[in-house]
Design an enzyme around this catalytic site. Structure first.
Site, PDB file in Angstrom:
ATOM      1  N   GLU A 104      42.237  48.046  23.434  1.00  0.00           N
ATOM      2  CA  GLU A 104      43.389  47.587  23.464  1.00  0.00           C
ATOM      3  C   GLU A 104      44.710  48.311  24.082  1.00  0.00           C
ATOM      4  O   GLU A 104      45.416  47.727  24.485  1.00  0.00           O
ATOM      5  CB  GLU A 104      43.666  46.874  21.973  1.00  0.00           C
ATOM      6  CG  GLU A 104      42.698  45.859  21.824  1.00  0.00           C
ATOM      7  CD  GLU A 104      42.826  45.251  20.160  1.00  0.00           C
ATOM      8  OE1 GLU A 104      42.658  46.109  19.459  1.00  0.00           O
ATOM      9  OE2 GLU A 104      42.854  44.075  20.256  1.00  0.00           O
ATOM     10  N   GLU A 124      34.932  45.272  16.834  1.00  0.00           N
ATOM     11  CA  GLU A 124      35.523  44.972  15.582  1.00  0.00           C
ATOM     12  C   GLU A 124      34.800  43.775  14.861  1.00  0.00           C
ATOM     13  O   GLU A 124      34.624  44.153  13.531  1.00  0.00           O
ATOM     14  CB  GLU A 124      37.016  44.230  15.674  1.00  0.00           C
ATOM     15  CG  GLU A 124      38.074  45.174  16.178  1.00  0.00           C
ATOM     16  CD  GLU A 124      38.173  45.419  17.629  1.00  0.00           C
ATOM     17  OE1 GLU A 124      37.198  45.258  18.437  1.00  0.00           O
ATOM     18  OE2 GLU A 124      39.125  46.002  18.147  1.00  0.00           O
TER      19      GLU A 124
HETATM   20  N1  3HC Z   1      38.374  55.409  12.238  1.00  0.00           N
HETATM   21  C1  3HC Z   1      38.005  56.489  11.522  1.00  0.00           C
HETATM   22  N2  3HC Z   1      37.004  57.165  11.367  1.00  0.00           N
HETATM   23  C2  3HC Z   1      36.199  57.080  12.619  1.00  0.00           C
HETATM   24  C3  3HC Z   1      36.267  56.057  13.444  1.00  0.00           C
HETATM   25  C4  3HC Z   1      37.426  55.150  13.169  1.00  0.00           C
HETATM   26  N3  3HC Z   1      37.674  54.104  14.054  1.00  0.00           N
HETATM   27  N4  3HC Z   1      35.440  55.978  14.095  1.00  0.00           N
HETATM   28  C5  3HC Z   1      34.627  57.072  13.887  1.00  0.00           C
HETATM   29  N5  3HC Z   1      35.136  57.787  12.718  1.00  0.00           N
HETATM   30  C6  3HC Z   1      34.500  59.040  12.216  1.00  0.00           C
HETATM   31  C7  3HC Z   1      33.424  58.661  11.567  1.00  0.00           C
HETATM   32  O1  3HC Z   1      33.320  58.269  10.365  1.00  0.00           O
HETATM   33  C8  3HC Z   1      32.862  60.130  11.694  1.00  0.00           C
HETATM   34  O2  3HC Z   1      33.259  60.602  10.536  1.00  0.00           O
HETATM   35  P1  3HC Z   1      32.409  61.908   9.747  1.00  0.00           P
HETATM   36  O3  3HC Z   1      32.169  62.949  10.746  1.00  0.00           O
HETATM   37  O4  3HC Z   1      33.136  62.570   8.413  1.00  0.00           O
HETATM   38  O5  3HC Z   1      31.289  61.134   9.300  1.00  0.00           O
HETATM   39  C9  3HC Z   1      33.331  60.791  12.596  1.00  0.00           C
HETATM   40  O6  3HC Z   1      34.484  59.795  13.121  1.00  0.00           O
HETATM   41  C10 3HC Z   1      32.260  60.808  13.996  1.00  0.00           C
HETATM   42  O7  3HC Z   1      31.814  59.512  14.162  1.00  0.00           O
HETATM   43  P2  3HC Z   1      30.445  59.206  14.734  1.00  0.00           P
HETATM   44  O8  3HC Z   1      29.408  59.985  13.689  1.00  0.00           O
HETATM   45  O9  3HC Z   1      30.177  57.721  14.447  1.00  0.00           O
HETATM   46  O10 3HC Z   1      30.483  59.961  15.925  1.00  0.00           O
HETATM   47  P3  3HC Z   1      29.400  59.357  17.117  1.00  0.00           P
HETATM   48  O11 3HC Z   1      29.648  60.325  18.521  1.00  0.00           O
HETATM   49  O12 3HC Z   1      27.935  59.205  17.057  1.00  0.00           O
HETATM   50  O13 3HC Z   1      30.224  57.799  17.678  1.00  0.00           O
HETATM   51  C11 3HC Z   1      32.027  56.428  18.267  1.00  0.00           C
HETATM   52  C12 3HC Z   1      31.495  57.986  18.115  1.00  0.00           C
HETATM   53  C13 3HC Z   1      30.988  55.521  19.164  1.00  0.00           C
HETATM   54  C14 3HC Z   1      33.065  56.431  18.504  1.00  0.00           C
HETATM   55  C15 3HC Z   1      31.381  55.690  16.817  1.00  0.00           C
HETATM   56  O14 3HC Z   1      32.067  56.602  15.879  1.00  0.00           O
HETATM   57  C16 3HC Z   1      32.278  54.440  16.623  1.00  0.00           C
HETATM   58  O15 3HC Z   1      31.698  53.252  17.083  1.00  0.00           O
HETATM   59  N6  3HC Z   1      33.432  54.170  15.761  1.00  0.00           N
HETATM   60  C17 3HC Z   1      33.986  53.013  15.360  1.00  0.00           C
HETATM   61  C18 3HC Z   1      34.357  52.216  16.561  1.00  0.00           C
HETATM   62  C19 3HC Z   1      35.054  51.125  16.177  1.00  0.00           C
HETATM   63  O16 3HC Z   1      34.577  50.330  15.514  1.00  0.00           O
HETATM   64  N7  3HC Z   1      36.565  50.964  16.473  1.00  0.00           N
HETATM   65  C20 3HC Z   1      37.182  49.545  16.292  1.00  0.00           C
HETATM   66  C21 3HC Z   1      37.914  49.959  14.857  1.00  0.00           C
HETATM   67  S1  3HC Z   1      38.656  48.496  14.303  1.00  0.00           S
HETATM   68  C22 3HC Z   1      40.157  48.379  15.301  1.00  0.00           C
HETATM   69  O17 3HC Z   1      40.151  49.177  16.208  1.00  0.00           O
HETATM   70  C23 3HC Z   1      40.922  47.179  15.169  1.00  0.00           C
HETATM   71  C24 3HC Z   1      41.834  46.993  16.011  1.00  0.00           C
HETATM   72  O18 3HC Z   1      41.549  45.905  16.773  1.00  0.00           O
HETATM   73  C25 3HC Z   1      43.376  46.666  15.624  1.00  0.00           C
END
Ligand code: 3HC
Ligand code: NAI
Length: 701
Positions: A104, A124
């Site tokens: 975004e 999301e």
């Molecule tokens: N917020 C906080 N922590 C996060 C995070 C986030 N969005 N995304 C990942 N992390 C943390 C994980 O919990 C993990 O923590 P840890 O090492 O303590 O276990 C660390 O970052 C690494 O994450 P992964 O083990 O998942 O690492 P990968 O390299 O396998 O994957 C990724 C990376 C593809 C970015 C994956 O972490 C992911 O899919 N993250 C979530 C993405 C997501 O859902 N984003 C949307 C959030 S909601 C939003 O944005 C609302 C908005 O519209 C207003």
């Protein structure tokens, strides 16, 4: 400047660089830093601004840990407005994954460039949310309404090249260096006098949307979403993008986002997001524990499970040797693998040439000498302890030192299997779920003598083949199948008490289970449970117990494979149909046993089926079989299709209240006897303390 965002001027290009490891989530410091940097850039010599990120990825979204806490200023919309209203073009420079709020941010920029390996997405919905910072308003404006709906309701990321075709990014950069590529791109834009392209200025042609489009989208999504409420609201937001001016659309999106962020569904799904990642961590094992290199794998037994497991490795380019008892069995196994891949190709999910490449990685043998050089063996022969021991003794004789010897057993004692070798430290359980190439869970089982690096390797190779891993200790059925015992038992007991199979399954399916327990038994084969019960001496001598399951098998009704079980199945469509014959038989059997049949509602059905499962989980935690309550949730969501919107059985129990669960179990104990309903000491303790599994996990996990 905030410590997470830096700003510098390189020639005529201002560079805003985000550095908030591990994934550059949009924590308050990042939002504040972006806002400040963009403000500074308005008054310096820059002619364009590049927004890029350090480390492994572009911004991967809002900071999920901040949800549910009081908001901290500035909010994301303020940072996005500053970008969008910049007097100089702002260019998002994407590498890794631009997800959620991260994408975004990119959408608020005037231009988006990405390296070829990058992906963009709005995941999301997987957290029970919708994009809350303009994603639902901007994506339909650049990619079209249908594409936006698909992208946002699936939550799946889109690779850079496809994103370019869809209009989501403006340029795919050559090379891997996103920063210098983006600077070049920005310079080009300046030279060509490129305008400030704001997505908000695009109007959607509402006349081009077919009448009824949104209603039919809603209907389809309800079927797919199983108890998740976000999909419906996403449709409403996209509808708003079509029908309302941008600012009103953004307001609607914000309003619906706020509703979702406080919902129990999203809380449950966020719980599972973190639980999944926590489950990969082994207590007492440092993150950098060395793992063994797995370059080649052998599978013993190419049946239902072996074939699927072989596919998992071939899918990530690891060669597999599949060992069977004879050529005929081998051919059968290879044929099923080819058939499974063909279906994937037919569905358009795999190019035909890749199917051949993958099949080419799987070779067959009937000779143990051919597997001497493999790094990992996974045994998946019949569920028979003596046979498994025999095979492990053979493996001990032929496999190279350091090879990991794993068993896919569902119930057998991994320590007894390990004892059949001279190297129990190399033996581990790797319990896949059927169909192994599809189901996400891998339950790794640590034996008494399993070496730490073997456990670490089982977890890391599991991740590599795309599984969600959880660790179990050794016990009958490990975490998942052990808990299932009481669930299946009560589903059948409820029939004796007055339910039809459709009532029992219907309650659980309305709760969100993909398939009720009786339909599931029909799918797995009623003969499987029947045979397993034959060998058990620990079951109470009670004519009610598994009465219907036993009688149906004895009538030749083994479930789907024989066309009938608890249900009958339409021979053409394989659709399950209630069977009046079974329903009258249930009544007759209950009468023979003098059991009173009564009306039973959803609440009792859920309690009778789920509370034994939760009670067993409490024992599993006390015994240290599972590392923490949230691991159990991971096992159930990814291995048993427990609805993610309910967060797994432990999270669900916490929501119901452990005192309520405990009291109900005591009530059932008084009604149906202690042989079935014996509250676990940990459950009793937590109920009395007014505590939760989550709190216990935080202290002990
Ligand atoms: N917020 C906080 N922590 C996060 C995070 C986030 N969005 N995304 C990942 N992390 C943390 C994980 O919990 C993990 O923590 P840890 O090492 O303590 O276990 C660390 O970052 C690494 O994450 P992964 O083990 O998942 O690492 P990968 O390299 O396998 O994957 C990724 C990376 C593809 C970015 C994956 O972490 C992911 O899919 N993250 C979530 C993405 C997501 O859902 N984003 C949307 C959030 S909601 C939003 O944005 C609302 C908005 O519209 C207003
Ligand atoms: P299956 O009966 O489909 O396949 C077993 C295969 O092993 C057969 O092809 C058979 O020819 C082969 N085999 C038997 N003895 C052998 C030997 N000595 N050497 C080489 N191959 C031999 O069984 P399935 O369902 O694949 O189960 C295998 C194992 O996986 C069992 O331990 C089972 O408990 C476990 N499991 C099964 C699940 C399921 O849903 N089917 C789920 C998870 C685990």
């Amino acid at each position: 400047m905030s410590e997470a965002v830096s700003y510098e001027l390189v020639g005529n290009i201002g560079i805003v660089s985000v550095n908030n490891p591990p994934v550059n989530a949009l924590a308050q410091v990042v939002r504040a830093g972006i806002l400040e940097a963009i403000t500074i850039a308005q008054n310096d010599a820059s002619e364009a601004i590049v927004l890029c990120c350090e480390g492994r990825t572009f911004i991967a979204g809002a900071d999920i840990t901040e949800f549910g806490k009081p908001p901290k200023e500035p909010g994301l919309p303020a940072a996005l407005s500053a970008i969008e209203n910049s007097s100089k073009p702002v260019i998002a420079a994407i590498h890794g994954t631009a997800l959620g709020g991260g994408f975004e941010v990119a959408l608020a920029c005037h231009y988006r460039c990405a390296i070829a390996s990058a992906k963009v997405g709005l995941p999301e919905v997987k957290l029970g949310l919708l994009p809350g910072a303009g994603g639902t308003q901007r994506v339909p404006r650049i990619a079209g309404v249908k594409a936006a709906l698909d992208m946002i309701t699936s939550g799946n990321p889109v690779a850079a090249k496809k994103a370019l075709d869809m209009g989501l990014v403006d340029e795919v950069l050559s090379g891997d260096d996103v920063r210098s590529g983006a600077i070049q791109y920005a310079k080009g834009l300046v030279e060509s006098g490129a305008s400030l392209k704001r997505i908000r200025d695009i109007t959607i042609d509402s006349a081009a949307i077919e009448p009824g489009f949104f209603d039919s989208a809603r209907k389809q999504l309800v079927k797919r979403a199983r108890g998740q409420i976000a999909q419906d609201k996403i449709v409403s937001c996209i509808e708003a993008a079509v029908n309302l001016p941008m600012d009103e659309g953004l307001e609607r999106e914000r309003e619906l986002f706020k509703e979702l962020v406080t919902s129990s569904e999203s809380a449950a799904m966020r719980h599972i997001f973190f639980a999944e990642r926590l489950a990969a961590k082994i207590k007492g094992l440092p993150r950098d524990t060395p793992v063994r290199d797995i370059k080649k794998v052998a599978i013993i037994g190419g049946g239902t499970m072996g074939g699927g497991i072989a596919m998992c490795f071939a899918n990530v380019g690891i060669p597999v040797v599949m060992l069977e008892i004879n050529d005929e069995a081998l051919e059968r196994g290879m044929h099923i693998i080819r058939k499974n891949y063909t279906i994937t190709v037919q569905k358009g999910k795999l190019p035909a040439d890749q199917m051949e490449q993958r099949i080419g990685l799987i070779t067959g043998t009937t000779n143990y000498e051919d597997i001497g050089d493999v790094d990992l063996v996974i045994e998946a022969v019949f569920e028979n302890l003596e046979l498994k021991k025999e095979i492990f003794a053979k493996l001990d004789g032929v496999c190279k030192q350091g090879a990991i010897l794993a068993t896919n057993t569902s119930y057998q004692d991994v320590d007894a299997i390990a004892a059949a070798t001279s190297r129990p430290q190399d033996v581990v359980g790797m319990h896949f779920f059927s169909p192994a190439n599809v189901m996400k869970l891998l339950e790794n089982v640590r034996g008494e003598k399993t070496a730490d690096d073997v456990v670490a390797t089982a977890m890391s190779i599991g991740k590599k083949i795309g599984k969600v891993c959880a660790l179990s200790g050794v016990c009958y059925g490990f975490i998942g199948n052990r808990m299932l015992g009481g669930y299946g038992r009560e589903a059948q007991m409820l029939l004796m008490d007055g339910c039809t199979p459709a009532q029992v399954d219907g309650s659980l399916e309305r709760f969100g289970m993909a398939m009720g327990p009786l339909a599931m038994s029909d799918l797995a084969g009623l003969d499987v449970g029947y045979k397993a019960r034959q060998g058990r001496t620990d079951l109470p001598d009670d004519p009610k117990l598994y009465r219907m399951g036993t009688l149906l098998v004895e009538m030749g009704r083994h479930g789907q494979k024989t066309g009938s079980g608890f249900y009958k199945y339409d021979p053409e469509t394989r659709r399950r149909l209630s069977d009046p014959e079974v329903e009258s038989m249930i009544k007759e059997e209950a009468a023979k046993l003098d059991l009173e049949q009564r009306d039973i509602g959803d609440d009792e059905i859920l309690a009778r089926c789920f509370y034994p499962l939760i009670n067993e989980a409490a024992l599993i935690l006390e015994e240290g079989i599972a590392q923490r309550p949230s691991d159990i949730d991971v096992v159930y969501v990814f291995g048993y299709a427990f609805p993610v919107a309910k967060g797994g059985p432990m999270h669900y129990a916490d929501q119901v209240g452990l005192k309520n669960v405990y009291d109900k179990i005591c009530e059932f104990r008084d009604l149906y006897g202690e042989q079935y309903w014996k509250p676990a000491p940990l459950l009793k303790q937590l109920a009395e303390e007014g505590s939760t599994f989550a709190e216990w996990g935080a202290k002990n996990g």
